[in-house]
Design a protein around this motif. Structure first.
Motif, PDB file in Angstrom:
ATOM      1  N   ARG A   1       0.992  -1.315   0.165  1.00 51.60           N
ATOM      2  CA  ARG A   1      -0.040   0.077   0.163  1.00 51.60           C
ATOM      3  C   ARG A   1       0.792   1.296  -0.031  1.00 51.60           C
ATOM      4  NH1 ARG A   1      -2.466  -2.238   4.649  1.00 51.60           N
ATOM      5  NH2 ARG A   1      -2.137  -0.289   5.597  1.00 51.60           N
ATOM      6  N   CYS A   2       2.127   1.277   0.267  1.00 48.50           N
ATOM      7  CA  CYS A   2       3.019   2.279   0.507  1.00 48.50           C
ATOM      8  C   CYS A   2       2.838   3.102  -0.816  1.00 48.50           C
ATOM      9  CB  CYS A   2       4.330   1.763   0.892  1.00 48.50           C
ATOM     10  SG  CYS A   2       5.714   3.149   0.792  1.00 48.50           S
ATOM     11  N   ILE A   3       2.995   4.280  -0.731  1.00 45.36           N
ATOM     12  CA  ILE A   3       2.892   5.273  -1.964  1.00 45.36           C
ATOM     13  C   ILE A   3       4.201   6.016  -2.089  1.00 45.36           C
ATOM     14  CG2 ILE A   3       0.461   5.469  -2.270  1.00 45.36           C
ATOM     15  CD1 ILE A   3       0.723   8.088  -0.646  1.00 45.36           C
ATOM     16  N   ARG A   4       5.140   5.845  -1.220  1.00 47.36           N
ATOM     17  CA  ARG A   4       6.762   6.310  -1.182  1.00 47.36           C
ATOM     18  C   ARG A   4       6.350   7.692  -1.114  1.00 47.36           C
ATOM     19  NH1 ARG A   4      11.408   4.397  -2.556  1.00 47.36           N
ATOM     20  NH2 ARG A   4      12.076   6.236  -1.970  1.00 47.36           N
ATOM     21  N   CYS A   5       5.523   8.261  -0.219  1.00 48.23           N
ATOM     22  CA  CYS A   5       5.453   9.568   0.007  1.00 48.23           C
ATOM     23  C   CYS A   5       6.643  10.139   1.012  1.00 48.23           C
ATOM     24  CB  CYS A   5       4.145   9.782   0.750  1.00 48.23           C
ATOM     25  SG  CYS A   5       4.044   9.280   2.465  1.00 48.23           S
ATOM     26  N   ASN A   6       7.364   9.084   1.746  1.00 47.31           N
ATOM     27  CA  ASN A   6       8.423   9.629   2.659  1.00 47.31           C
ATOM     28  C   ASN A   6       7.978  10.428   3.814  1.00 47.31           C
ATOM     29  OD1 ASN A   6      10.146   8.170   0.939  1.00 47.31           O
ATOM     30  ND2 ASN A   6      10.568  10.361  -0.101  1.00 47.31           N
ATOM     31  N   ALA A   7       6.714  10.159   4.117  1.00 49.60           N
ATOM     32  CA  ALA A   7       6.216  10.953   5.482  1.00 49.60           C
ATOM     33  C   ALA A   7       6.760  10.457   6.733  1.00 49.60           C
ATOM     34  CB  ALA A   7       4.741  10.924   5.457  1.00 49.60           C
ATOM     35  N   CYS A   8       6.940   9.162   6.526  1.00 44.20           N
ATOM     36  CA  CYS A   8       7.355   8.543   7.928  1.00 44.20           C
ATOM     37  C   CYS A   8       8.773   9.150   8.187  1.00 44.20           C
ATOM     38  CB  CYS A   8       7.615   6.822   7.628  1.00 44.20           C
ATOM     39  SG  CYS A   8       7.845   6.211   5.916  1.00 44.20           S
ATOM     40  N   ARG A   9       9.464   8.972   6.938  1.00 42.63           N
ATOM     41  CA  ARG A   9      10.870   9.817   7.358  1.00 42.63           C
ATOM     42  C   ARG A   9      10.943  11.039   7.905  1.00 42.63           C
ATOM     43  NH1 ARG A   9      14.367  10.217   1.992  1.00 42.63           N
ATOM     44  NH2 ARG A   9      12.952  12.022   2.217  1.00 42.63           N
TER      45      ARG A   9
ATOM     46  N   PHE B   1      13.123  -2.286   0.398  1.00 45.10           N
ATOM     47  CA  PHE B   1      14.368  -1.860   0.708  1.00 45.10           C
ATOM     48  C   PHE B   1      14.167  -0.591   1.453  1.00 45.10           C
ATOM     49  CE2 PHE B   1      18.704  -1.869  -1.597  1.00 45.10           C
ATOM     50  CZ  PHE B   1      19.295  -1.010  -0.782  1.00 45.10           C
ATOM     51  N   PHE B   2      13.399   0.156   0.989  1.00 43.86           N
ATOM     52  CA  PHE B   2      13.459   1.629   1.743  1.00 43.86           C
ATOM     53  C   PHE B   2      12.906   1.377   3.100  1.00 43.86           C
ATOM     54  CE2 PHE B   2      10.645   5.119   3.038  1.00 43.86           C
ATOM     55  CZ  PHE B   2      11.469   6.267   3.362  1.00 43.86           C
ATOM     56  N   GLN B   3      11.829   0.585   3.588  1.00 46.35           N
ATOM     57  CA  GLN B   3      11.311   0.536   4.621  1.00 46.35           C
ATOM     58  C   GLN B   3      12.268  -0.068   5.597  1.00 46.35           C
ATOM     59  OE1 GLN B   3       9.715   2.623   6.879  1.00 46.35           O
ATOM     60  NE2 GLN B   3       8.352   2.611   5.282  1.00 46.35           N
ATOM     61  N   ILE B   4      12.755  -1.214   5.165  1.00 40.44           N
ATOM     62  CA  ILE B   4      13.748  -2.272   6.038  1.00 40.44           C
ATOM     63  C   ILE B   4      14.958  -1.821   6.371  1.00 40.44           C
ATOM     64  CG2 ILE B   4      15.475  -4.084   5.828  1.00 40.44           C
ATOM     65  CD1 ILE B   4      13.379  -5.710   3.999  1.00 40.44           C
TER      66      ILE B   4
ATOM     67  N   ALA C   1       2.349   9.688  10.763  1.00 43.24           N
ATOM     68  CA  ALA C   1       2.295  10.220   9.557  1.00 43.24           C
ATOM     69  C   ALA C   1       1.834   9.478   8.422  1.00 43.24           C
ATOM     70  CB  ALA C   1       3.763  10.639   9.570  1.00 43.24           C
ATOM     71  N   CYS C   2       1.960   8.318   8.484  1.00 46.35           N
ATOM     72  CA  CYS C   2       1.786   7.648   7.149  1.00 46.35           C
ATOM     73  C   CYS C   2       0.130   7.457   6.722  1.00 46.35           C
ATOM     74  CB  CYS C   2       2.013   5.883   7.338  1.00 46.35           C
ATOM     75  SG  CYS C   2       1.638   4.707   5.792  1.00 46.35           S
ATOM     76  N   PRO C   3       0.035   8.222   5.526  1.00 46.59           N
ATOM     77  CA  PRO C   3      -1.348   8.265   5.037  1.00 46.59           C
ATOM     78  C   PRO C   3      -1.900   7.146   4.648  1.00 46.59           C
ATOM     79  CG  PRO C   3       0.212   8.758   3.352  1.00 46.59           C
ATOM     80  CD  PRO C   3       1.038   8.492   4.724  1.00 46.59           C
ATOM     81  N   MET C   4      -1.055   6.124   4.590  1.00 50.75           N
ATOM     82  CA  MET C   4      -1.887   4.990   4.438  1.00 50.75           C
ATOM     83  C   MET C   4      -2.179   3.848   5.468  1.00 50.75           C
ATOM     84  SD  MET C   4      -2.170   5.553   0.973  1.00 50.75           S
ATOM     85  CE  MET C   4      -2.483   4.044   0.547  1.00 50.75           C
ATOM     86  N   GLY C   5      -1.894   4.269   6.577  1.00 50.93           N
ATOM     87  CA  GLY C   5      -1.980   3.545   7.789  1.00 50.93           C
ATOM     88  C   GLY C   5      -1.328   2.215   7.883  1.00 50.93           C
ATOM     89  N   ILE C   6      -0.147   2.152   7.338  1.00 48.10           N
ATOM     90  CA  ILE C   6       0.813   0.995   7.218  1.00 48.10           C
ATOM     91  C   ILE C   6       1.159   0.704   8.487  1.00 48.10           C
ATOM     92  CG2 ILE C   6       2.823  -0.146   6.296  1.00 48.10           C
ATOM     93  CD1 ILE C   6       2.385   1.488   4.010  1.00 48.10           C
ATOM     94  N   ASP C   7       1.339  -0.556   8.972  1.00 48.42           N
ATOM     95  CA  ASP C   7       1.651  -1.036  10.380  1.00 48.42           C
ATOM     96  C   ASP C   7       3.030  -1.005  10.535  1.00 48.42           C
ATOM     97  OD1 ASP C   7       1.709  -2.082  12.797  1.00 48.42           O
ATOM     98  OD2 ASP C   7       1.083  -4.049  12.239  1.00 48.42           O
ATOM     99  N   LEU C   8       3.521   0.327  10.594  1.00 45.58           N
ATOM    100  CA  LEU C   8       4.882   0.407  10.589  1.00 45.58           C
ATOM    101  C   LEU C   8       5.607   0.167  12.186  1.00 45.58           C
ATOM    102  CD1 LEU C   8       5.554   3.816   8.417  1.00 45.58           C
ATOM    103  CD2 LEU C   8       6.108   1.539   8.215  1.00 45.58           C
ATOM    104  N   ARG C   9       4.571   0.313  13.221  1.00 43.26           N
ATOM    105  CA  ARG C   9       4.926   0.204  14.392  1.00 43.26           C
ATOM    106  C   ARG C   9       5.137  -1.257  14.816  1.00 43.26           C
ATOM    107  NH1 ARG C   9       1.605  -0.660  18.367  1.00 43.26           N
ATOM    108  NH2 ARG C   9       2.667   0.867  19.604  1.00 43.26           N
TER     109      ARG C   9
HETATM  110  S1  SF4 Z   1       4.545   7.308   5.259  1.00 42.10           S
HETATM  111 FE1  SF4 Z   1       3.562   5.340   4.739  1.00 42.10          FE
HETATM  112  S2  SF4 Z   1       3.135   5.424   2.334  1.00 42.10           S
HETATM  113 FE2  SF4 Z   1       4.499   7.076   3.019  1.00 42.10          FE
HETATM  114  S3  SF4 Z   1       6.555   6.233   2.506  1.00 42.10           S
HETATM  115 FE3  SF4 Z   1       6.115   5.807   4.712  1.00 42.10          FE
HETATM  116  S4  SF4 Z   1       5.297   3.842   4.705  1.00 42.10           S
HETATM  117 FE4  SF4 Z   1       5.007   4.414   2.476  1.00 42.10          FE
END
Ligand code: SF4
Ligand code: SF4
Lengths: 342, 153
Positions: free
Chosen positions: A225-233, A265-268, A287-295
């Motif tokens: 689902r990630c859209i690579r918006c880089n908001a998490c970073r 790759f990015f997330q790992i 921050a993740c707009p896609m609600g990805i379970d980063l936690r």
């Molecule tokens: S904030 Fe969510 S959608 Fe955006 S890059 Fe990070 S994981 Fe992907």
């Protein structure tokens, strides 16, 4: 907004400005949407102008304010070594997790602790906007009100107002938080903190027990689902690199698009870069707009660092970050030994 | 010589040959690989060796990049703890490796695919055994697809 801490923070900020101890104060102000408080930068001029202080403190001050600090202390490249003006002195309203990030940033020389005045706020936990939205069944939320600090009243379009017990809609990271009191703050706002949680490793353990195929499937499908918006970073207080590996071009690691392999790759690697630095504030997850379970995945690295090296980034600025040092007796069990049978 | 070395890639060869990348430190493991060669020890020819100055030179991004480029397995090997040419390079590296290994496993990468080891310059035998073990492990789990970047046309 009935929190008495707001008044205290205003008073302390006012005092610091009056004594000339700071030039900038970082806190929160009312957001323009319900269920939001947003970061607020009060300057000395603003404070001197005598306008009403916009500073608030409620259950929506979840952002990690430490993320804003490094840029005030950066030394630009190609500039004479001596700074032409001294580092700014900044006051910051800090929850325990903000302070833990500040300590981590101090170790990395990204902020100067001596030019900060940390106004610690004992934390009662922050409310998870997504949980409230889920309780409202996807209806538009028109307004909110906190009652006696224990109840959240939410006005919903086309439905009866909701009354939600605070505990029920707190962020998971707050329910699990082991350090709700900012230890080592310069000024501590009076008030009660919540009871420390258990760290929340149970969910990681549960996931570890799953089969390899199940784990892969979950990771893959979450990141699909990630859209690579880089908001998490961007939201992460310890992601301060001027040039992130994700955008590096001399040695191009990954593309900037949404290729499935690039995303993983990015997330790992992003999460790996947080080893020993992540304070579990869940900024990435919020921050993740896609609600990805980063936690789940960030928690894993926190757990591994703690279990393998006995290190948890808390309030001690003297302790060396785990990946800058080593122990002669560090675990060796993951090493492949061809002489061992089996 | 032996038939393991006699693979003719042009012949109709339906068997799958995994590709393994081995990052070897200059002072121990690379010399160990050299010794294996000089001693004419046999190991399967699936490995592509990349020499690095020290195991501490390994960035987990190297491993990810190799997997993304489509290798089936990655081996990283350095000097035994205590024997590092740079005194403590491999000890610092060991911390990174421990976390990398666990994290990749956590997200569902097979543990066989990414392996770490120590081989000294005098351990030619250990090196060939290690290569055979890693190749056998990777064969067992099959071709890597998960992290490979598919370039669409
Ligand atoms: S904030 Fe969510 S959608 Fe955006 S890059 Fe990070 S994981 Fe992907
Ligand atoms: S992901 Fe890594 S390289 Fe990128 S900003 Fe964060 S810490 Fe720096």
């Amino acid at each position: 907004m009935t929190d008495s801490r707001a008044g205290e923070i205003r008073k302390i900020a006012q005092g610091l400005f009056a004594e000339g101890k700071i030039e900038l104060f970082l806190g929160f102000q009312q957001g323009s949407l319900p269920l939001r408080s947003r970061p607020c930068f009060v300057t000395a001029e603003g404070a001197a102008a005598g306008v009403d202080s916009p500073l608030v403190w409620d259950s929506f001050c979840a952002n990690n304010l430490a993320a804003y600090l490094p840029k005030y202390y950066e030394n630009l490249p190609n500039r004479p070594k001596k700074r032409d003006k001294p580092y700014p002195r900044i006051g910051i309203a800090a929850k325990a997790c903000d302070l833990r990030s500040i300590v981590a940033l101090t170790k990395e020389k990204q902020v100067r602790r001596e030019s900060l005045v940390v106004v610690g706020v004992p934390c009662r936990g922050m409310i998870d906007t997504r949980k409230v939205e889920a309780a409202a069944g996807g209806q538009e939320i028109l307004g909110h009100e906190e009652v006696d600090g224990d109840l959240l009243r939410v006005a919903v379009r086309g439905a009866e107002p909701l009354s939600l017990p605070r505990e029920q809609v707190l962020q998971d990271c707050c329910l699990e938080c082991r350090h709700p009191v900012p230890e080592g703050a310069d000024v501590l706002v009076p008030g009660q903190a919540r009871k420390p949680g258990d760290g929340g490793y149970a969910r990681v353990k549960e996931f570890e027990a799953k089969s390899q195929a199940e784990r892969w499937e979950y990771f893959r499908s979450e990141l699909s689902r990630c859209i690579r918006c880089n908001a998490c970073r961007q939201a992460c207080p310890t992601c301060w690199c001027k040039e992130c590996f994700a955008e590096q071009t001399d040695r191009k690691w990954i593309g900037v698009g949404t290729d499935a392999s690039d995303k993983m790759f990015f997330q790992i690697i992003r999460i790996f870069h947080q080893a020993g630095r992540c304070v579990e504030c869940d900024a990435c997850y919020r921050a993740c707009p896609m609600g990805i379970d980063l936690r789940l995945f960030t928690k894993k690295i926190v757990k591994d660092v703690e279990e393998t090296f006995g290190y948890l980034p808390a309030f001690d600025a003297g302790e060396l970050p785990p990946l800058t040092t080593f122990g002669e007796k560090d675990a060796d069990s993951f090493i492949t030994d061809p002489d061992k049978k089996g | 010589m032996s038939d393991t070395l006699a693979i003719d890639l042009r012949a109709a060869d339906t068997e799958w040959h995994p590709v393994i990348v081995a990052f070897l430190c200059n002072w121990c493991s690379y010399a160990g690989a050299d010794l294996a060669g000089v001693s004419r020890l046999q190991y399967a020819p699936n490995v592509r060796i990349i020499r690095v100055p020290c195991s501490a030179r390994i960035n987990p991004q190297f491993i990810m990049k190799a997997l993304q480029n489509g290798v089936d397995g990655v081996l990283v090997s350095g000097c035994h703890p205590g024997d590092c040419h740079y005194i403590s390079g491999n000890l610092v590296a060991r911390r990174k490796f421990a976390l990398t290994k666990k994290f990749l496993e956590f997200v569902g990468v097979e543990p066989e695919r990414v392996q770490f080891s120590w081989v000294s310059a005098s351990e030619g035998r250990r090196f060939s055994d290690l290569m055979n073990k890693v190749i056998a492990d990777v064969r067992r789990v099959g071709p890597a697809k998960g992290l490979k970047k598919e370039v669409s046309s």
